[in-house]
Design an enzyme around this catalytic site. Structure first.
Site, PDB file in Angstrom:
ATOM      1  N   ASN A   1      -6.926  20.384   7.044  1.00  0.00           N
ATOM      2  CA  ASN A   1      -6.015  19.989   8.058  1.00  0.00           C
ATOM      3  C   ASN A   1      -4.759  19.745   7.482  1.00  0.00           C
ATOM      4  OD1 ASN A   1      -7.564  21.104  10.292  1.00  0.00           O
ATOM      5  ND2 ASN A   1      -8.567  19.286  10.277  1.00  0.00           N
TER       6      ASN A   1
ATOM      7  N   ASP B   1     -11.150  16.579  15.526  1.00  0.00           N
ATOM      8  CA  ASP B   1     -12.468  17.152  15.599  1.00  0.00           C
ATOM      9  C   ASP B   1     -13.366  16.705  14.686  1.00  0.00           C
ATOM     10  OD1 ASP B   1     -11.297  19.003  14.032  1.00  0.00           O
ATOM     11  OD2 ASP B   1     -12.725  20.436  14.692  1.00  0.00           O
ATOM     12  N   ASP B   2     -12.787  16.291  13.571  1.00  0.00           N
ATOM     13  CA  ASP B   2     -13.649  15.690  12.433  1.00  0.00           C
ATOM     14  C   ASP B   2     -13.985  14.242  12.733  1.00  0.00           C
ATOM     15  OD1 ASP B   2     -13.084  17.669   9.640  1.00  0.00           O
ATOM     16  OD2 ASP B   2     -11.418  17.558  11.103  1.00  0.00           O
TER      17      ASP B   2
ATOM     18  N   ASN C   1      -9.023  32.161  13.704  1.00  0.00           N
ATOM     19  CA  ASN C   1      -8.201  31.303  14.724  1.00  0.00           C
ATOM     20  C   ASN C   1      -6.765  31.274  13.939  1.00  0.00           C
ATOM     21  OD1 ASN C   1      -9.020  29.703  12.777  1.00  0.00           O
ATOM     22  ND2 ASN C   1      -9.738  27.967  14.070  1.00  0.00           N
TER      23      ASN C   1
ATOM     24  N   ASP D   1     -12.082  16.725   6.905  1.00  0.00           N
ATOM     25  CA  ASP D   1     -10.656  16.760   6.766  1.00  0.00           C
ATOM     26  C   ASP D   1      -9.893  16.214   8.067  1.00  0.00           C
ATOM     27  OD1 ASP D   1     -11.341  18.980   8.047  1.00  0.00           O
ATOM     28  OD2 ASP D   1      -9.599  20.136   7.317  1.00  0.00           O
TER      29      ASP D   1
ATOM     30  N   THR E   1     -17.127  19.838   7.211  1.00  0.00           N
ATOM     31  CA  THR E   1     -16.504  20.079   8.439  1.00  0.00           C
ATOM     32  C   THR E   1     -14.821  20.439   7.822  1.00  0.00           C
ATOM     33  OG1 THR E   1     -15.844  17.744   8.869  1.00  0.00           O
ATOM     34  CG2 THR E   1     -17.817  18.746   9.975  1.00  0.00           C
TER      35      THR E   1
ATOM     36  N   HIS F   1     -14.589  21.441  17.580  1.00  0.00           N
ATOM     37  CA  HIS F   1     -15.517  22.368  16.525  1.00  0.00           C
ATOM     38  C   HIS F   1     -16.325  21.338  15.743  1.00  0.00           C
ATOM     39  CE1 HIS F   1     -12.451  25.443  17.281  1.00  0.00           C
ATOM     40  NE2 HIS F   1     -11.673  24.511  16.749  1.00  0.00           N
ATOM     41  N   ASP F   2     -15.829  20.458  15.127  1.00  0.00           N
ATOM     42  CA  ASP F   2     -16.783  19.871  14.017  1.00  0.00           C
ATOM     43  C   ASP F   2     -17.790  19.094  14.357  1.00  0.00           C
ATOM     44  OD1 ASP F   2     -14.771  20.794  12.198  1.00  0.00           O
ATOM     45  OD2 ASP F   2     -13.773  19.145  11.814  1.00  0.00           O
TER      46      ASP F   2
ATOM     47  N   GLU G   1     -11.338  32.248  10.163  1.00  0.00           N
ATOM     48  CA  GLU G   1     -11.353  30.729  10.891  1.00  0.00           C
ATOM     49  C   GLU G   1     -10.814  29.877   9.555  1.00  0.00           C
ATOM     50  OE1 GLU G   1     -12.563  26.890  10.480  1.00  0.00           O
ATOM     51  OE2 GLU G   1     -13.369  28.431   9.435  1.00  0.00           O
ATOM     52  N   PHE G   2     -10.150  28.751   9.956  1.00  0.00           N
ATOM     53  CA  PHE G   2      -9.237  28.002   9.106  1.00  0.00           C
ATOM     54  C   PHE G   2      -9.967  27.637   7.930  1.00  0.00           C
ATOM     55  CE2 PHE G   2      -7.797  23.628   7.847  1.00  0.00           C
ATOM     56  CZ  PHE G   2      -6.389  24.249   7.264  1.00  0.00           C
ATOM     57  N   ASN G   3     -11.184  26.836   8.252  1.00  0.00           N
ATOM     58  CA  ASN G   3     -11.931  26.425   7.066  1.00  0.00           C
ATOM     59  C   ASN G   3     -12.339  27.283   5.883  1.00  0.00           C
ATOM     60  OD1 ASN G   3     -12.016  23.631   8.010  1.00  0.00           O
ATOM     61  ND2 ASN G   3     -13.884  23.845   9.215  1.00  0.00           N
TER      62      ASN G   3
END
Ligand code: BDR
Ligand code: CA
Length: 315
Positions: free
Chosen positions: A43, A20-21, A160, A16, A126, A241-242, A166-168
């Site tokens: 995202n 970072d993706d 976060n 997404d 991711t 992150h990704d 965490e977001f995902n």
């Protein structure tokens, strides 16, 4: 951890973009055979992240099809991260006009067909795990066909987007629970790992020094990301992150894993979306009760070297 097999793995990245993706796609394209890219609302809305994935392939000369998938989570209402990645996911820099087109067909169909047609692929999510959960629900046999799933998501410490989530995983906790319970080899790159790959102004400078169009685009996205993070969290620093979920496969020596049981909190009033990582002392790292290989320690300098090499080679 168990042997990861072939020196040059073949993988599908489900993403997404987001900065970072995009970095994950560049690393995957350089160090692995990137077979396909699928996108999922996360995202930013699906149309935006799909355009961003296509733009990443265009700028970095990645000749791989992009298939759009789920617009919204399985159960939860959609949520995005405009405060971190901007409303459209790549906000900030001026971007080239998009000339590439999305592939025909739905990402979930693509995942099922491709994984059934080739044994031993890695699947690297991711973003929110919606597409992956839908594919595994439709075709549970995929677990046996895959080399494994290496996902960015969750945390063994703090969250976060909430204190613990965490977001995902927070975006689609039901999907994350389906994937973590699916069996097979699952590698987790959670926030406790990915914050060891530091995003700061030094990263932007190192990328800008590479000098290619792609490197400058990523440098500009880093600066835009840091501006947003500073406004929201008061510091110019974050985690890249990704790419960690890709590096866990392509550079297994950079990531130390331990096998743990990980469960997703689905009903907690203030803990929904938390990944509960069982870190109690147990029978040992090869405890067969663990459903996930939890990445806990990253060689951040090695990760940066790998990213810069990938960017320089394809930007
Ligand atoms: C994850 O959420 C997104 O904002 C990033 O792209 C990453 O996949 C980190 O929590
Ligand atoms: Ca992401």
């Amino acid at each position: 951890m168990a042997d990861l097999g072939s020196a040059r793995p073949r993988m599908i990245v489900d993403c997404d973009p987001g900065l970072d993706d995009a970095a994950a796609l560049v690393v995957a394209n350089h160090f692995a055979d990137l077979v396909g890219i699928t996108t999922v609302g996360g995202n930013a809305p699906l149309a935006d992240v799909t355009a961003n994935a296509l733009l990443t392939t265009q700028v970095f000369g990645i000749d791989v099809e992009v298939y759009a998938g789920a617009e919204r989570p399985l159960v939860a209402d959609p949520r995005h991260a405009p405060e971190i990645h901007g409303e459209h996911g790549f906000d900030g820099p001026s971007l080239p006009e998009l000339s590439r087109r999305v592939g025909d067909g739905h990402a979930v169909d693509y995942l099922v067909e491709t994984i059934r047609s080739e044994e031993g692929l890695w699947l690297v999510p991711t973003g929110p795990l919606t597409n992956v959960a839908l594919a595994l629900r439709r075709a549970p046999d995929l677990v046996e066909r895959l080399a494994g799933i290496s996902f960015m998501g969750g945390s063994a410490t703090v969250g976060n987007h909430t204190p613990v989530a965490e977001f995902n995983v927070l975006v689609d906790p039901e999907a994350a629970a389906i994937v973590l319970d699916a069996g097979g080899r699952i590698l987790m790159a959670g926030l406790d790992l990915t914050h060891q790959f530091v995003v700061d102004d030094e990263l932007a400078r190192r990328l800008r020094d590479v000098g290619t169009a792609g490197a400058v685009m990523l440098a500009d996205l880093v600066v835009a990301y840091l501006d947003q993070v500073e406004a929201v969290r008061g510091r110019r620093r974050g985690g890249l992150h990704d790419p960690c979920a890709v590096l866990a496969i392509t550079h297994a020596e950079l990531v130390a894993h331990v096998q743990r049981h990980v469960a997703v909190e689905l009903s907690g009033a203030i803990t929904r979306g938390m990944t509960v990582v069982d870190q109690r002392p147990g029978p040992g790292v090869d405890d067969p009760g663990g459903n996930v290989w939890h990445g806990h320690t990253l060689d951040g300098a090695g990760a940066l070297t790998s990213l810069l090499a990938a960017v320089a080679a394809h930007g």
